[in-house]
Scaffold this motif. Structure first.
Motif, PDB file in Angstrom:
ATOM      1  N   TRP B  68       0.960  -1.058  -0.047  1.00 33.03           N
ATOM      2  CA  TRP B  68      -0.002  -0.030  -0.132  1.00 33.03           C
ATOM      3  C   TRP B  68       1.028   1.289  -0.036  1.00 33.03           C
ATOM      4  O   TRP B  68       0.613   2.277  -0.803  1.00 33.03           O
ATOM      5  CB  TRP B  68      -0.918  -0.084   1.259  1.00 33.03           C
ATOM      6  CG  TRP B  68      -1.867   1.279   1.376  1.00 33.03           C
ATOM      7  CD1 TRP B  68      -2.875   1.552   0.853  1.00 33.03           C
ATOM      8  CD2 TRP B  68      -1.539   2.126   2.431  1.00 33.03           C
ATOM      9  NE1 TRP B  68      -3.478   2.773   1.287  1.00 33.03           N
ATOM     10  CE2 TRP B  68      -2.660   3.150   2.167  1.00 33.03           C
ATOM     11  CE3 TRP B  68      -0.718   2.295   3.274  1.00 33.03           C
ATOM     12  CZ2 TRP B  68      -2.641   4.404   3.172  1.00 33.03           C
ATOM     13  CZ3 TRP B  68      -0.662   3.579   4.195  1.00 33.03           C
ATOM     14  CH2 TRP B  68      -1.766   4.400   4.086  1.00 33.03           C
ATOM     15  N   ASN B  76      -4.333  -1.372  -2.506  1.00 33.66           N
ATOM     16  CA  ASN B  76      -4.764  -1.491  -1.210  1.00 33.66           C
ATOM     17  C   ASN B  76      -4.842  -3.071  -0.719  1.00 33.66           C
ATOM     18  O   ASN B  76      -5.924  -3.586  -0.746  1.00 33.66           O
ATOM     19  CB  ASN B  76      -5.955  -0.845  -0.828  1.00 33.66           C
ATOM     20  CG  ASN B  76      -6.189  -0.822   0.811  1.00 33.66           C
ATOM     21  OD1 ASN B  76      -5.746  -1.260   1.513  1.00 33.66           O
ATOM     22  ND2 ASN B  76      -6.908   0.401   0.979  1.00 33.66           N
ATOM     23  N   HIS B  79      -6.666  -4.108   2.255  1.00 37.95           N
ATOM     24  CA  HIS B  79      -8.217  -4.228   1.752  1.00 37.95           C
ATOM     25  C   HIS B  79      -8.675  -5.406   1.172  1.00 37.95           C
ATOM     26  O   HIS B  79      -9.386  -6.316   1.316  1.00 37.95           O
ATOM     27  CB  HIS B  79      -8.731  -2.994   1.065  1.00 37.95           C
ATOM     28  CG  HIS B  79     -10.328  -2.899   0.486  1.00 37.95           C
ATOM     29  ND1 HIS B  79     -10.674  -1.642   0.436  1.00 37.95           N
ATOM     30  CD2 HIS B  79     -10.848  -3.851   0.262  1.00 37.95           C
ATOM     31  CE1 HIS B  79     -12.078  -1.970  -0.044  1.00 37.95           C
ATOM     32  NE2 HIS B  79     -12.232  -3.125   0.266  1.00 37.95           N
ATOM     33  N   PRO B 115     -11.540  -2.685  -3.656  1.00 37.09           N
ATOM     34  CA  PRO B 115     -10.598  -1.636  -3.753  1.00 37.09           C
ATOM     35  C   PRO B 115     -10.682  -0.873  -4.889  1.00 37.09           C
ATOM     36  O   PRO B 115      -9.734   0.041  -4.953  1.00 37.09           O
ATOM     37  CB  PRO B 115      -9.411  -2.451  -3.298  1.00 37.09           C
ATOM     38  CG  PRO B 115      -9.570  -3.896  -3.822  1.00 37.09           C
ATOM     39  CD  PRO B 115     -11.168  -4.020  -3.975  1.00 37.09           C
TER      40      PRO B 115
END
Lengths: 314, 314
Positions: B68, B76, B79, B115
């Motif tokens: 990230w 991400n 996520h 994401p």
């Protein structure tokens, strides 16, 4: 609502997630994943975790990993998060669970490794000092005997790996402006009498860093960031179970509320005014001058194969 | 061992960790932390988590945050990890739990955000295409009516935010060499009849990235990385509960084992050969030429305040 959280939401969802594991998953991995999914989903259902809270959690963990990435691994914030939530302390308890027939006779307790151990600590001669740089601490003479749990005999050739923060509460690699590499670190080997001896500092209590995700969490929990004063030890020998531990001066005010939950009763020690030093040793000549405190600490190691660490039957 | 895991280890440890919360902790924070600690510690005790496994976990989460950080937030991975463990899907279920007296009459189901949503999707006119760039997909005409759950009347002025991957399985910001910004994204507003219409691609199944921590986990679990073909929708109006959802062509082979667990029965749809297009609309002139498939999808929104999402009493 008259029905419980377990029944409010799809009761088959968690098992469905677990059942997606394929046949080539190792039994241990499947066990870990199943337990993790039940814990994670149970947590979310128990508190009706909201999307905003979940996204805040994703960001929190991302930021935690970011600190590690940006410091080239020097600041292991995820490890710190494990510590302030008690996870490392619990893992240490689990790993060191030893059954003996006599509950009064135990090896020296383990405590968490923490994020500041270095694989590069230099070998030092018995009686040497780990103090390389200027400090405002109290020079202390630390010594003791390392014994076998079953025979009570001293053990020669034990590796006694020592590290501590300086009097400003920082470890060498947190404090490059004031400390040289390996200041307050060193590996020693016990002599033929199973004894070790060295000069070090009486340790100083310190705060965890007051920035970053762990500090945010501590603030949200209205907790202090203090660790009691402590010295780290990693004591190893091929024939014995290793002991990774910490010791704490008995008058420290943070013993009961250590922010990483690592204090155990038998690890609390007493630094006393120094009485005598063995004739074979020269007086401490490093920064800070002569030692004014003394700590005698004997260590007990369990032979490998002794005791039974209860493992799941896989 | 004749005693259980609960009694093998210090039975007071988890409560001690929870009790360090100070008086200024918010009630919700204390509730979340308590549930998290019971889940985390219970997990570690249940499986006798080893130090090596714990350190592997610390590294795993660090690496996840690193991706990230190094992508400036574009990838991400934390996520994604929430998604492949079912957490986002569960949070979505919890957030959208609505009680109505008639169990057969429900608003359109929610599915995970994922994401790839962008806050910057452009406004487009009804009947426009979201297809900006070359593709190998099937141009489709998608249209429908958005209705009120209680009155069944059409709702004008609903924001219909649409995003999908291209025929190569990538979203615009994963694929800057082939796609321009906002390719296959767009926000539309329903007309006075509560209707929306647009040109898009029949969606294509794709694999999650086959690198990084989530892929490592999927491999360790012997799981495939496939998402069924889908279109993302975020449907919002000031007077209605928002619906974030996804729809899936009914013949997709990955519906039952979606790697992020987001498929629900009422979200499975049928793309049929195109029959006619309203005379008011010109034919699709974007990349790919004329539409050959059609999807009619009506949406039902619940008015704000309707139904009761059971919340803990704080």
């Amino acid at each position: 609502m008259s029905f419980s959280a377990e029944h409010k939401y799809d009761p088959n969802f968690t098992q469905h997630v677990i059942d997606t594991c394929g046949p080539k998953t190792s039994p241990r991995m499947k066990q870990i994943f199943g337990a993790a999914m039940r814990a994670l989903h149970g947590f979310a259902r128990e508190i009706d975790l909201t999307p905003e809270e979940w996204l805040a959690g994703v960001k929190f963990f991302n930021e935690t990993g970011k600190l590690w990435a940006e410091s080239d691994g020097k600041r292991n914030e995820m490890h710190r998060l494990s510590d302030i939530t008690g996870l490392e302390s619990l893992v240490t308890e689990i790993a060191n669970f030893v059954q003996t027939d006599n509950p009064n006779y135990s090896p020296t307790s383990a405590a968490i490794l923490g994020p500041f151990w270095s694989p590069n600590a230099p070998w030092r001669q018995l009686g040497e000092s780990v103090i390389q740089d200027k400090h405002e601490g109290i020079v202390s003479y630390m010594h003791g005997t390392i014994r076998d749990l079953s025979t009570q005999k001293p053990i020669p050739g034990v590796v006694f790996d020592f590290w501590q923060a300086s009097s400003n509460g920082k470890y060498d690699f947190q404090d490059p402006d004031n400390q040289s590499d390996n200041n307050l670190r060193g590996k020693f080997k016990t002599d033929e009498n199973g004894e070790y001896r060295l000069y070090c500092l009486r340790p100083t209590a310190y705060s965890l860093p007051q920035d970053g995700p762990s500090w945010q969490l501590l603030q949200a929990l209205d907790r202090h960031p203090m660790r009691p004063a402590h010295i780290h030890l990693m004591i190893t020998h091929d024939e014995y179970k290793p002991v990774i531990t910490q010791i704490y001066p008995k008058d420290d005010p943070w013993l009961a509320t250590d922010t990483v939950f690592a204090v155990k009763d038998d690890l609390v020690v007493d630094f006393v005014p120094i009485k005598d030093i063995p004739a074979s040793m020269s007086e401490h000549k490093g920064p800070g001058g002569a030692a004014t405190k003394e700590l005698q600490l004997d260590i007990i190691l369990a032979p490998k194969g002794m005791g039974a660490h209860s493992k799941p039957n896989l």
